[in-house]
Design a protein around this motif. Structure first.
Motif, mmCIF file in Angstrom:
data_model
loop_
_atom_site.group_PDB
_atom_site.id
_atom_site.type_symbol
_atom_site.label_atom_id
_atom_site.label_comp_id
_atom_site.label_asym_id
_atom_site.label_seq_id
_atom_site.Cartn_x
_atom_site.Cartn_y
_atom_site.Cartn_z
ATOM 1 N N LYS A 1 14.991 44.466 30.530
ATOM 2 C CA LYS A 1 13.994 43.833 29.669
ATOM 3 C C LYS A 1 12.601 44.409 29.872
ATOM 4 O O LYS A 1 11.781 44.399 28.954
ATOM 5 N N ARG A 2 12.316 44.900 31.078
ATOM 6 C CA ARG A 2 10.980 45.412 31.364
ATOM 7 C C ARG A 2 10.715 46.769 30.715
ATOM 8 O O ARG A 2 9.579 47.227 30.635
ATOM 9 N N ALA A 3 11.763 47.446 30.277
ATOM 10 C CA ALA A 3 11.619 48.815 29.780
ATOM 11 C C ALA A 3 11.127 48.825 28.341
ATOM 12 O O ALA A 3 11.699 48.159 27.471
ATOM 13 N N ASP A 4 10.068 49.580 28.080
ATOM 14 C CA ASP A 4 9.636 49.796 26.699
ATOM 15 C C ASP A 4 9.510 51.276 26.356
ATOM 16 O O ASP A 4 9.150 51.631 25.238
ATOM 17 N N VAL A 5 9.795 52.148 27.330
ATOM 18 C CA VAL A 5 9.843 53.590 27.106
ATOM 19 C C VAL A 5 11.146 54.111 27.705
ATOM 20 O O VAL A 5 11.479 53.786 28.848
ATOM 21 N N VAL A 6 11.867 54.911 26.936
ATOM 22 C CA VAL A 6 13.124 55.491 27.403
ATOM 23 C C VAL A 6 13.054 57.005 27.260
ATOM 24 O O VAL A 6 12.746 57.524 26.186
ATOM 25 N N THR A 7 13.316 57.710 28.352
ATOM 26 C CA THR A 7 13.437 59.165 28.284
ATOM 27 C C THR A 7 14.918 59.532 28.314
ATOM 28 O O THR A 7 15.721 58.866 28.973
ATOM 29 N N VAL A 8 15.250 60.589 27.607
ATOM 30 C CA VAL A 8 16.647 60.981 27.449
ATOM 31 C C VAL A 8 16.797 62.454 27.801
ATOM 32 O O VAL A 8 16.112 63.311 27.235
ATOM 33 N N GLU A 9 17.687 62.752 28.732
ATOM 34 C CA GLU A 9 17.970 64.144 29.128
ATOM 35 C C GLU A 9 19.400 64.518 28.758
ATOM 36 O O GLU A 9 20.332 63.754 28.991
ATOM 37 N N GLY A 10 19.548 65.702 28.211
ATOM 38 C CA GLY A 10 20.874 66.211 27.900
ATOM 39 C C GLY A 10 21.416 65.786 26.548
ATOM 40 O O GLY A 10 22.562 66.097 26.213
ATOM 41 N N TYR A 11 20.599 65.123 25.747
ATOM 42 C CA TYR A 11 21.044 64.600 24.454
ATOM 43 C C TYR A 11 19.814 64.339 23.585
ATOM 44 O O TYR A 11 18.860 63.745 24.092
ATOM 45 N N PRO A 12 19.803 64.859 22.349
ATOM 46 C CA PRO A 12 20.836 65.627 21.666
ATOM 47 C C PRO A 12 20.733 67.119 21.965
ATOM 48 O O PRO A 12 19.644 67.634 22.206
ATOM 49 N N ARG A 13 21.869 67.813 21.931
ATOM 50 C CA ARG A 13 21.901 69.251 22.213
ATOM 51 C C ARG A 13 21.881 70.099 20.955
ATOM 52 O O ARG A 13 21.468 71.252 20.991
ATOM 53 N N ASP A 14 22.390 69.591 19.843
ATOM 54 C CA ASP A 14 22.473 70.385 18.619
ATOM 55 C C ASP A 14 22.221 69.480 17.424
ATOM 56 O O ASP A 14 21.953 68.284 17.571
ATOM 57 N N LEU A 15 22.320 70.044 16.225
ATOM 58 C CA LEU A 15 21.974 69.274 15.037
ATOM 59 C C LEU A 15 22.944 68.129 14.784
ATOM 60 O O LEU A 15 22.532 67.052 14.348
ATOM 61 N N ALA A 16 24.228 68.341 15.055
ATOM 62 C CA ALA A 16 25.194 67.261 14.864
ATOM 63 C C ALA A 16 24.879 66.095 15.792
ATOM 64 O O ALA A 16 24.870 64.927 15.373
ATOM 65 N N GLN A 17 24.595 66.391 17.049
ATOM 66 C CA GLN A 17 24.234 65.329 17.985
ATOM 67 C C GLN A 17 22.903 64.683 17.618
ATOM 68 O O GLN A 17 22.696 63.498 17.887
#
Length: 220
Positions: free
Chosen positions: A84-100
Motif C-alpha cells: 500500500k505504501r508504494a506509489d512508484v514502481v520500477t521494472v527491470e527486464g520487461y518489456p524487451r520488445d514491441l510485443a511485450q
C-alpha cells in the motif's frame, strides 16, 4: 488491484549499465518505491513456493529468457500484491520488445496504474565489459551480491560466484540483442513522449542520484 496514481517506470540498459545496483539502493531508502525485476521477483516467488515461481526458477537461474505469457503473469502478480505504501514502481527486464510492450501497457492499465516513462541508462561497450567482469551472484539463491570482497551471500550464506550469463560470448550476444531491441522499444516510448535518459558512464553515485530525480520528482 493497484490503486490509481501509481507511476510505473520500466528502467532499461545493457548489462553493466548499473541499473540494478542503483535501483536496489534506491528501493532500500524509499519505502514508496517498489522494484520489479523479472529474475529477482521470479526467484522470490519460487522461494515462497508459489507455482509460478517454481515453474520459472530453473530458467531464471540459467539466465534463459522466459516466454512472454509467463513474464506477463509474473508482472501481473507483482502489481496485484503491491504494498500500500508504494506509489512508484520500477521494472527491470520487461518489456524487451514491441510485443511485450503492448502486453506491458495492458497489464498496467488493468492494474489501474499508469506508465510514467521509460528510463534508459546507457554506457559504451568498453565500459560495460569492465563492469560485467566484476559482477557476482549467490550460487544458492541467485541474487546479486554487492561488494568486490564478498565471499558469502548476506541473504542466505551461499557462496559468491560470477554470473553464468556473464561469460564473454553470452554478454556480447546480450548487448547486441539489447541494442537492437532497445531501439524499437525506445522509439515506441519516445513517440509517446515517455522516454528519459540517464548517463551510465559517470559512476554509481551519479547514476543513482539522476535516477532518483526522475523517479521521485516526476509528476507527469
Amino acid at each position: 488491484m493497484t490503486r490509481g496514481g501509481v507511476r510505473i517506470y520500466p528502467v532499461v540498459g545493457p548489462p553493466g549499465a548499473g541499473k540494478t545496483t542503483a535501483l536496489l539502493s534506491l528501493a532500500a531508502v524509499h519505502p514508496s518505491l517498489a522494484r520489479f525485476g523479472v529474475r529477482d521477483y521470479g526467484l522470490d516467488l519460487a522461494d515462497a513456493g508459489h507455482p509460478l515461481g517454481l515453474e520459472l526458477r530453473e530458467d531464471l537461474l540459467r539466465g534463459a529468457l522466459l516466454p512472454d505469457h509467463l513474464v506477463r503473469q509474473e508482472f501481473t502478480h507483482f502489481l496485484d500484491h503491491l504494498p500500500k505504501r508504494a506509489d512508484v514502481v520500477t521494472v527491470e527486464g520487461y518489456p524487451r520488445d514491441l510485443a511485450q510492450t503492448e502486453h506491458f501497457f495492458e497489464v498496467v492499465r488493468a492494474a489501474g496504474a499508469h506508465v510514467a516513462a521509460m528510463v534508459v541508462i546507457d554506457a559504451p561497450d568498453d565500459l560495460l565489459w569492465v563492469r560485467v567482469a566484476q559482477r557476482k551472484i549467490c550460487a544458492s539463491c541467485g541474487r546479486p551480491v554487492a561488494g568486490d570482497a564478498a565471499i558469502r551471500c548476506s541473504r542466505c550464506g551461499g557462496s559468491v560466484v560470477r554470473r553464468g550469463d556473464d561469460e564473454e560470448e553470452r554478454v556480447a550476444r546480450r548487448v547486441a540483442d539489447y541494442r537492437r531491441l532497445a531501439a524499437e522499444v525506445g522509439e515506441y516510448f519516445g513517440e509517446r513522449d515517455l522516454l528519459r535518459t540517464v548517463d551510465g558512464t559517470r559512476g554509481v553515485a551519479v547514476v543513482r542520484a539522476e535516477l532518483q530525480e526522475v523517479l521521485m520528482s516526476d509528476d507527469r
